[in-house]
Design an enzyme around this catalytic site. Structure first.
Site, PDB file in Angstrom:
ATOM      1  CE  LYS A  54      -3.764  -2.531   2.095  1.00 43.43           C
ATOM      2  NZ  LYS A  54      -4.547  -2.915   3.267  1.00 43.43           N
ATOM      3  CD  GLN A  98      -3.556  -4.594   6.367  1.00 47.91           C
ATOM      4  OE1 GLN A  98      -3.521  -3.565   5.698  1.00 47.91           O
ATOM      5  NE2 GLN A  98      -4.060  -5.721   5.884  1.00 47.91           N
ATOM      6  CG  ASP A 123      -9.907  -0.752   4.450  1.00 48.77           C
ATOM      7  OD1 ASP A 123      -9.499  -0.990   3.291  1.00 48.77           O
ATOM      8  OD2 ASP A 123      -9.270  -1.063   5.474  1.00 48.77           O
TER       9      ASP A 123
END
Ligand code: NDP
Length: 286
Positions: A54, A98, A123
């Site tokens: 990322k 995460q 997200d």
């Protein structure tokens, strides 16, 4: 007939290129550099690889990225405080935590994710963004299912009027995929572990999405000849061997198009995250 292999890198490159142009435009028009903060708690090796990818993508596109590494022993309160700090930071437009979180705070995952400002929720897991997706309003959409749809579009695969079957009903993949395919006017069936006669259902699919988490679960006899097969699964079956949820070698002989694992949907997930960071930054300058 062997299926067309939908290579994630080709589609990811197109998505990233358009995000790169938008980053440039945001810098020139608004003097704003998109900023992404990634919180990683603990030492999960797979998570560390994902997080590195990322940050690498951010660097390629001119997005500022901040890595926040917190120890395995981090408490819920400490993590919530960090999220509050990032919610208030003017130079951070996207925040992601995460997953999975360490065992001690795993049960609090929902509360922790819900603390992220929905406008920074790149997200797309916040209930407000989920609600927008379900009601057909623009919001931030979970990256993996959004990437699958983008890939179908870029590959010129028609969705409207098609019979789509999804195996898996998780909040991260299966459920958002249902809403995205329905919004594209597919007729959608969602299957799960209690579905009866699964192969009978999957054989009806023009578009079959596998998001199960079981190596090579979808066998050729479960696929209609000519179907498009999107394999979301990532399963490590040996230290250096990843496979998807479909028996790729046999299914590719009867499908019309199929995504490989690795090299398929996974690459699109990161590209869509970049797109979401751009979208979140645009929300902040409006
Ligand atoms: P979950 O474990 O949350 O969900 C799995 C789903 O599969 C559940 O709905 C479950 O049903 C269903 N299922 C399990 N066994 C069966 C069965 N025998 N028959 C039918 N359905 C079954 O997984 P995720 O959705 O989070 O992930 C799915 C896969 O996708 C994993 O391999 C994961 O690693 C991968 N993934 C890949 C990403 C990428 O970037 N490419 C991103 C996210 C995930 P039930 O609800 O009844 O338990």
């Amino acid at each position: 007939m062997s299926a067309k292999i939908l290579q994630g890198k080709d589609f990811a490159a197109q998505i990233k290129e358009s995000a790169r142009k938008e980053v440039e435009e945001l810098k020139q028009k608004f003097n704003v550099t998109p900023g992404l903060a990634v919180i990683i708690v603990g030492e999960n090796p797979a998570s560390q690889v994902y997080v590195r990818n990322k940050h690498k993508a951010c660097e390629e596109l001119g997005i500022r990225s901040e890595n926040i590494s917190m120890p395995e022993t981090t408490t819920k309160e400490e993590l919530l405080n960090k999220i509050d700090e990032l919610n208030a930071a003017k130079d951070i437009h996207g925040i992601l935590v995460q997953l999975p979180l360490p065992d001690a705070i795993k049960k609090d995952s929902e509360e922790i994710l819900n603390r992220i400002d929905p406008r920074k929720d790149v997200d797309g897991f916040h209930p407000m963004n989920v609600g927008k997706l379900v009601t057909g309003n623009p919001g931030l959409i979970p990256c993996t299912p959004a990437g699958c749809i983008e890939m179908l579009d870029l590959a010129g695969i028609e969705i409207e009027g098609k019979r789509a079957v999804i195996i898996g009903r998780s909040n991260i993949v299966g459920k958002p995929m249902l809403h995205l395919l329905m919004a594209k006017n597919a007729t959608v069936t969602v299957c799960h572990s209690r579905t009866k006669n699964l192969p009978e259902v999957t054989r009806e699919a023009d578009i079959l999405v596998a998001a199960i988490g079981k190596p090579q679960f979808v066998t050729a006899d479960m696929v209609k000849p000519g179907a498009v097969v999107i394999d979301v699964g990532i399963n490590r079956i040996a230290p250096k061997k990843l496979v998807g949820d479909t028996d790729f070698e046999n299914v590719k002989e009867i499908a019309s198009a199929i995504t490989p694992v690795p090299g398929g949907v996974g690459l699109l997930t990161v590209a869509m995250l970049m797109k979401n960071v751009v979208t979140a930054t645009k929300l902040s300058v409006r």
